[in-house]
Design a protein around this motif. Structure first.
Motif, PDB file in Angstrom:
ATOM      1  N   MET A   1       0.868  -1.192   0.000  1.00 48.08           N
ATOM      2  CA  MET A   1       0.000   0.000   0.000  1.00 48.08           C
ATOM      3  C   MET A   1       0.903   1.241   0.000  1.00 48.08           C
ATOM      4  O   MET A   1       1.916   1.266   0.682  1.00 48.08           O
ATOM      5  N   PRO A   2       0.508   2.252  -0.735  1.00 47.00           N
ATOM      6  CA  PRO A   2       1.335   3.473  -0.792  1.00 47.00           C
ATOM      7  C   PRO A   2       1.425   4.133   0.578  1.00 47.00           C
ATOM      8  O   PRO A   2       0.475   4.112   1.359  1.00 47.00           O
ATOM      9  N   ARG A   3       2.572   4.736   0.845  1.00 50.06           N
ATOM     10  CA  ARG A   3       2.796   5.404   2.118  1.00 50.06           C
ATOM     11  C   ARG A   3       2.891   6.914   1.901  1.00 50.06           C
ATOM     12  O   ARG A   3       3.376   7.369   0.869  1.00 50.06           O
ATOM     13  N   ASP A   4       2.417   7.646   2.907  1.00 46.74           N
ATOM     14  CA  ASP A   4       2.507   9.109   2.882  1.00 46.74           C
ATOM     15  C   ASP A   4       2.866   9.572   4.274  1.00 46.74           C
ATOM     16  O   ASP A   4       3.065   8.763   5.168  1.00 46.74           O
ATOM     17  N   VAL A   5       2.949  10.899   4.446  1.00 43.89           N
ATOM     18  CA  VAL A   5       3.176  11.429   5.789  1.00 43.89           C
ATOM     19  C   VAL A   5       2.199  12.549   6.098  1.00 43.89           C
ATOM     20  O   VAL A   5       1.701  13.230   5.192  1.00 43.89           O
ATOM     21  N   PHE A   6       1.902  12.720   7.396  1.00 45.82           N
ATOM     22  CA  PHE A   6       1.226  13.936   7.854  1.00 45.82           C
ATOM     23  C   PHE A   6       2.048  14.528   8.987  1.00 45.82           C
ATOM     24  O   PHE A   6       2.965  13.893   9.493  1.00 45.82           O
ATOM     25  N   GLN A   7       1.732  15.765   9.345  1.00 49.67           N
ATOM     26  CA  GLN A   7       2.485  16.506  10.360  1.00 49.67           C
ATOM     27  C   GLN A   7       1.825  16.348  11.716  1.00 49.67           C
ATOM     28  O   GLN A   7       0.610  16.504  11.850  1.00 49.67           O
ATOM     29  N   PHE A   8       2.620  16.068  12.719  1.00 53.30           N
ATOM     30  CA  PHE A   8       2.103  15.978  14.090  1.00 53.30           C
ATOM     31  C   PHE A   8       3.166  16.486  15.044  1.00 53.30           C
ATOM     32  O   PHE A   8       4.263  15.923  15.115  1.00 53.30           O
ATOM     33  N   ARG A   9       2.848  17.576  15.750  1.00 55.55           N
ATOM     34  CA  ARG A   9       3.789  18.171  16.713  1.00 55.55           C
ATOM     35  C   ARG A   9       5.162  18.401  16.092  1.00 55.55           C
ATOM     36  O   ARG A   9       6.181  18.078  16.681  1.00 55.55           O
ATOM     37  N   GLU A  11       6.601  16.937  13.756  1.00 54.54           N
ATOM     38  CA  GLU A  11       7.276  15.769  13.183  1.00 54.54           C
ATOM     39  C   GLU A  11       6.419  15.182  12.070  1.00 54.54           C
ATOM     40  O   GLU A  11       5.213  15.377  12.040  1.00 54.54           O
ATOM     41  N   GLU A  12       7.085  14.414  11.219  1.00 56.58           N
ATOM     42  CA  GLU A  12       6.334  13.720  10.172  1.00 56.58           C
ATOM     43  C   GLU A  12       5.925  12.352  10.683  1.00 56.58           C
ATOM     44  O   GLU A  12       6.747  11.618  11.241  1.00 56.58           O
ATOM     45  N   VAL A  13       4.668  12.004  10.500  1.00 54.72           N
ATOM     46  CA  VAL A  13       4.204  10.669  10.866  1.00 54.72           C
ATOM     47  C   VAL A  13       3.870   9.923   9.581  1.00 54.72           C
ATOM     48  O   VAL A  13       3.093  10.404   8.748  1.00 54.72           O
ATOM     49  N   SER A  14       4.502   8.788   9.416  1.00 56.96           N
ATOM     50  CA  SER A  14       4.300   8.005   8.205  1.00 56.96           C
ATOM     51  C   SER A  14       3.046   7.145   8.341  1.00 56.96           C
ATOM     52  O   SER A  14       2.736   6.674   9.435  1.00 56.96           O
ATOM     53  N   PHE A  15       2.306   6.976   7.268  1.00 53.76           N
ATOM     54  CA  PHE A  15       1.127   6.113   7.314  1.00 53.76           C
ATOM     55  C   PHE A  15       0.919   5.441   5.966  1.00 53.76           C
ATOM     56  O   PHE A  15       1.453   5.878   4.935  1.00 53.76           O
ATOM     57  N   GLU A  16       0.101   4.400   6.006  1.00 48.48           N
ATOM     58  CA  GLU A  16      -0.280   3.692   4.785  1.00 48.48           C
ATOM     59  C   GLU A  16      -1.666   4.153   4.408  1.00 48.48           C
ATOM     60  O   GLU A  16      -2.511   4.318   5.293  1.00 48.48           O
ATOM     61  N   GLN A  17      -1.932   4.324   3.135  1.00 50.56           N
ATOM     62  CA  GLN A  17      -3.274   4.691   2.701  1.00 50.56           C
ATOM     63  C   GLN A  17      -4.284   3.716   3.293  1.00 50.56           C
ATOM     64  O   GLN A  17      -4.096   2.495   3.224  1.00 50.56           O
ATOM     65  N   GLY A  18      -5.325   4.230   3.864  1.00 49.15           N
ATOM     66  CA  GLY A  18      -6.346   3.367   4.454  1.00 49.15           C
ATOM     67  C   GLY A  18      -6.291   3.364   5.977  1.00 49.15           C
ATOM     68  O   GLY A  18      -7.267   2.999   6.626  1.00 49.15           O
ATOM     69  N   GLN A  19      -5.161   3.783   6.540  1.00 48.80           N
ATOM     70  CA  GLN A  19      -5.071   3.848   8.000  1.00 48.80           C
ATOM     71  C   GLN A  19      -5.770   5.111   8.496  1.00 48.80           C
ATOM     72  O   GLN A  19      -5.942   6.077   7.763  1.00 48.80           O
ATOM     73  N   THR A  20      -6.141   5.083   9.763  1.00 50.73           N
ATOM     74  CA  THR A  20      -6.735   6.276  10.356  1.00 50.73           C
ATOM     75  C   THR A  20      -5.646   7.085  11.050  1.00 50.73           C
ATOM     76  O   THR A  20      -4.526   6.603  11.262  1.00 50.73           O
ATOM     77  N   VAL A  21      -5.973   8.320  11.402  1.00 48.81           N
ATOM     78  CA  VAL A  21      -5.024   9.150  12.150  1.00 48.81           C
ATOM     79  C   VAL A  21      -4.681   8.428  13.451  1.00 48.81           C
ATOM     80  O   VAL A  21      -3.534   8.429  13.886  1.00 48.81           O
ATOM     81  N   LEU A  22      -5.659   7.756  14.062  1.00 44.90           N
ATOM     82  CA  LEU A  22      -5.400   7.022  15.305  1.00 44.90           C
ATOM     83  C   LEU A  22      -4.360   5.941  15.111  1.00 44.90           C
ATOM     84  O   LEU A  22      -3.363   5.878  15.840  1.00 44.90           O
ATOM     85  N   THR A  23      -4.574   5.062  14.132  1.00 46.42           N
ATOM     86  CA  THR A  23      -3.665   3.933  13.992  1.00 46.42           C
ATOM     87  C   THR A  23      -2.291   4.386  13.515  1.00 46.42           C
ATOM     88  O   THR A  23      -1.279   3.828  13.933  1.00 46.42           O
ATOM     89  N   ALA A  24      -2.248   5.429  12.693  1.00 42.24           N
ATOM     90  CA  ALA A  24      -0.946   5.962  12.277  1.00 42.24           C
ATOM     91  C   ALA A  24      -0.173   6.476  13.489  1.00 42.24           C
ATOM     92  O   ALA A  24       1.023   6.204  13.643  1.00 42.24           O
ATOM     93  N   LEU A  25      -0.853   7.203  14.361  1.00 46.85           N
ATOM     94  CA  LEU A  25      -0.191   7.734  15.562  1.00 46.85           C
ATOM     95  C   LEU A  25       0.205   6.613  16.518  1.00 46.85           C
ATOM     96  O   LEU A  25       1.311   6.604  17.066  1.00 46.85           O
ATOM     97  N   MET A  26      -0.674   5.652  16.714  1.00 45.01           N
ATOM     98  CA  MET A  26      -0.344   4.534  17.614  1.00 45.01           C
ATOM     99  C   MET A  26       0.842   3.744  17.074  1.00 45.01           C
ATOM    100  O   MET A  26       1.731   3.342  17.825  1.00 45.01           O
ATOM    101  N   ASN A  27       0.863   3.532  15.765  1.00 45.15           N
ATOM    102  CA  ASN A  27       1.993   2.814  15.171  1.00 45.15           C
ATOM    103  C   ASN A  27       3.294   3.580  15.359  1.00 45.15           C
ATOM    104  O   ASN A  27       4.369   2.981  15.419  1.00 45.15           O
TER     105      ASN A  27
END
Lengths: 76, 407
Positions: A1-9, A11-27
């Motif tokens: 699955m393609p990966r992207d990043v969003f900004q949190f505090r 820092e960049e948080v990496s996530f996979e398309q389809g994940q939620t903000v919750l699971t990306a942060l928990m991971n």
């Protein structure tokens, strides 16, 4: 699955398309959200995962992670 | 005003079953709403069954109008709802409520620790991207969901540290045998036991969590279990806020319906976990029944019998997994009870009602509006359910202004 990043505090948080903000942060190891608040229900009921995403308070567990999102814990 | 003839609230198994039949018998006249981006509900989460695929097809063919990512903040039995995502009311002629269930949480020292979610909660997280591979996971509390989630997480590479069910083995075994033979789930049960049976202990419950370690007891001896993540909850309870706001009669903690899923409100049906915690089978049967009733057509008698059978199953399940009294005695005075407002158990134990506790300590006034602590207090103290007032979910004030403008 393609990966992207969003900004949190700053820092960049990496996530996979389809994940939620919750699971990306928990991971990324973030298990505490607003101070003293730990997500518990995983289904939009408890609001412990409340974050501000692109300016709006949302439940991280109900919010698909999006590329370039600005996420913070600066909520009421 | 967006008009719909049939409005189905909830796209879990009950809602899907209802919408699927309505799409076949009244194509183009059914609107389905759900809070999530995907179909399948909060617990079942199945998008690949024939039913889910059928509904997806109906949506593609515009026989069902789907409104995802939307939560009802206000509703009237006069025939309209307000969504947090729309600037117009959505009207309905017939409403099918299939809002499902959530988990019962009970407090004990350390229950608010990081990485501790519900049982359905940790499953929801795992199914929406939480990495559990190689993580040590403890599951405890109550209900058949414990085994299903253990299986689901194990198949994703989690290391199951233990599954601790508070109900005693003799009761669960009796129900298990029934499930297998009376309800035709023998194969499913055997499969599950083969996969996760080795992790399961009956008559055990958590008494304390500390720094990624749980104290588990059977009433006589204790043991310490290490975990990275935990799934802890004590069964499922129906989401009654919307039915209550709509004036549907609630009886014994569920929406009261007749055997054709008619509630006390003439234009409102209810199906699935709202009527009893019977799982996916009950939900599928009841959703279909509700659709027949919405169409004002007589349902096939086998379907009525099917729904009755799964209602009996729900009653037997509730009996088998009834919560033991020790679970009401776990909290200490400084244990948090209301997570939103961080109110301690000690402050609440001498209050006389939820309303009394709310006025004096603000429980129920936080973001969850008593959804978590309300059920907890009902179980611990026998208090009344929190009173319901709109908005059902937090919404910006301008939403109401927009609705009034567009009305």
């Amino acid at each position: 699955m393609p990966r992207d990043v969003f900004q949190f505090r700053g820092e960049e948080v990496s996530f996979e398309q389809g994940q939620t903000v919750l699971t990306a942060l928990m991971n990324a190891g973030i298990l505490e959200f607003r101070p003293g608040h730990a997500p518990i229900c995983g289904m939009g009921i408890c609001f412990e995962c409340l974050v501000r995403a692109n300016g709006t308070p949302v439940r991280a567990c109900m919010t698909p992670a999006e590329k370039g999102m600005e996420v913070s814990l600066d909520t009421i | 005003m967006t008009r719909s003839e049939f409005l189905v609230v909830g796209a879990g198994p009950a809602g899907l079953a209802a919408a699927n039949l309505l799409a076949e018998l009244a194509p183009g006249q059914v609107t389905m709403i759900d809070g999530q981006p995907n179909l399948g509900g909060q617990i079942w989460r199945n998008t690949s069954t024939p039913l889910s695929l059928s509904v997806l097809n109906h949506i593609r063919e515009k026989q069902i109008h789907l409104i995802p990512n939307s939560w009802i903040i206000h509703a009237s039995p006069d025939g309209w709802i307000i969504l947090d995502s729309r600037r117009e009311k959505v009207s309905f002629n017939k409403l099918i409520l299939a809002t499902g269930a959530r988990e019962l949480f009970l407090p004990y020292p350390g229950w608010t620790s990081l990485g501790v979610m519900g049982v359905g909660g940790i499953q929801a997280a795992a199914k929406t991207g939480l990495n559990v591979k190689g993580k040590k996971i403890l599951l405890t509390g109550s209900g058949p969901l414990l085994l299903a989630v253990a299986d689901s997480l194990q198949s994703k590479g989690a290391i199951i540290q233990g599954v601790f069910e508070q109900a005693p083995w003799n009761r669960v075994q009796k129900f298990g045998i029934r499930t297998a033979f009376q309800y035709g789930k023998a194969f499913q049960a055997l499969q599950l036991m083969a996969k996760v049976g080795k992790h399961v202990h009956y008559g055990h419950w958590v008494t304390r969590l500390e720094a990624n370690q749980a104290t588990i007891t059977d009433g006589k001896a204790t043991q310490q279990i290490e975990f990275d993540l935990a799934g802890i909850a004590f069964g499922l309870i129906p989401s009654l806020e919307l039915p209550t706001l709509l004036g549907c009669q609630i009886e014994n903690g569920f929406v009261r319906t007749d055997d054709k899923m008619q509630t006390s409100q003439p234009n409102i049906l209810a199906a699935g976990e709202l009527t009893s915690i019977g799982g996916v089978d009950a939900a599928l049967a009841e959703g279909e029944l509700a659709a027949w009733a919405a169409l004002e057509l007589d349902p096939p008698n086998p379907l009525i019998q099917k729904a009755k059978k799964w209602r009996r199953y729900a009653e037997q399940m509730a009996e088998a997994y009834a919560l033991r009294p020790e679970l009401k005695q776990l909290a200490e005075p400084d244990t948090i009870l209301c997570r939103c407002e961080q109110v301690q158990y000690g402050s609440l134990v001498n209050r006389v009602s939820f309303r009394d506790a709310k006025i004096n300590h603000r429980i129920g006034m936080g973001w969850c509006q008593g959804r978590i602590c309300g059920a907890t207090c009902q179980h611990l103290f026998d208090w009344e359910a929190p009173s319901i007032r709109p908005p059902l979910f937090p919404a910006p004030a301008r939403r109401y202004a927009e609705i009034l403008e567009n009305d």
